[in-house]
Design a protein around this motif. Sequence first.
Motif, PDB file in Angstrom:
ATOM      1  N   ARG A  20       7.555  57.506  42.909  1.00 20.15           N
ATOM      2  CA  ARG A  20       7.707  56.098  43.301  1.00 20.15           C
ATOM      3  C   ARG A  20       7.292  55.174  42.156  1.00 20.15           C
ATOM      4  O   ARG A  20       7.962  54.183  41.861  1.00 20.15           O
ATOM      5  CB  ARG A  20       6.836  55.791  44.526  1.00 20.15           C
TER       6      ARG A  20
ATOM      7  N   GLU B 172      11.418  60.871  50.399  1.00 20.70           N
ATOM      8  CA  GLU B 172      10.428  60.287  51.309  1.00 20.70           C
ATOM      9  C   GLU B 172      10.695  60.691  52.757  1.00 20.70           C
ATOM     10  O   GLU B 172       9.753  60.839  53.545  1.00 20.70           O
ATOM     11  CB  GLU B 172      10.451  58.757  51.179  1.00 20.70           C
TER      12      GLU B 172
ATOM     13  N   VAL C 287      14.497  59.219  45.418  1.00 26.40           N
ATOM     14  CA  VAL C 287      13.139  59.110  45.962  1.00 26.40           C
ATOM     15  C   VAL C 287      13.183  58.762  47.453  1.00 26.40           C
ATOM     16  O   VAL C 287      12.400  59.299  48.244  1.00 26.40           O
ATOM     17  CB  VAL C 287      12.323  58.059  45.175  1.00 26.40           C
TER      18      VAL C 287
END
Length: 229
Positions: free
Chosen positions: A127, A203, A199
């Motif tokens: 992140r 997640e 990403v």
Amino acid sequence: MARGTMSEDVQAQIKRLILRRKLVPGDPLPTEAELVELLDVSRNSVREALKALQAMRIVEIRHGFGTYVGSLTLDPFVEGVAFRAAVRHHQGEASLYELMEVREALEAGLVGAVARSLPAEDLTVLRDLVDRMEKEAAAGRVESGTDRAFHLALYRSLGNHLLSEVLDAFWDALRRVRKDLDDSSQDPEVTWRQHAEIVTALETGDGDRAVEAMHRHFDGIRERLKGVV
């Protein structure tokens, strides 16, 4: 024995010595004189063998200090693959696509597994790198070092050092070839968003979505390569 064969034989003996003594990078090797006596060969044969092993990063010659076990990196492999691709590109072959396709096959084949068991700390690193990419994109260019760090961090949780080195080697080889061919084309916002999509999939732990995002990322690279093919 032919000169080339003699050098290869001495190289093999030195490598066996490293293994037999369980030496690691940075450990000192016997001196030239000691190697001559240990291997029962000429000083010239030892010197030629050490120079060849140094080119392969198996040994490191520190003039005035001695010879040590080298870093054992994949740098010679990267240089060879990159130069091979550049030569074949100039011959009209699709060598850049081939290099990129190897990377895509490796990364798309692994990112799904990463999505299922990515540690929280690695996700935080990814992140942060995407946030850095966003800032760099706003400034006009995503830095290659940030991109490299992202792909290295992506597979760290697999705990396979050789895999990480091989993936990084193909990343670096493609970067070198594109740099040599003066390929500076990059839409920084697209680059940032493609990494952000990866990403986002990670997640949620969605492996299929992560694979799709990775393929879209390589579609972007494929499109940019059209400018240098």
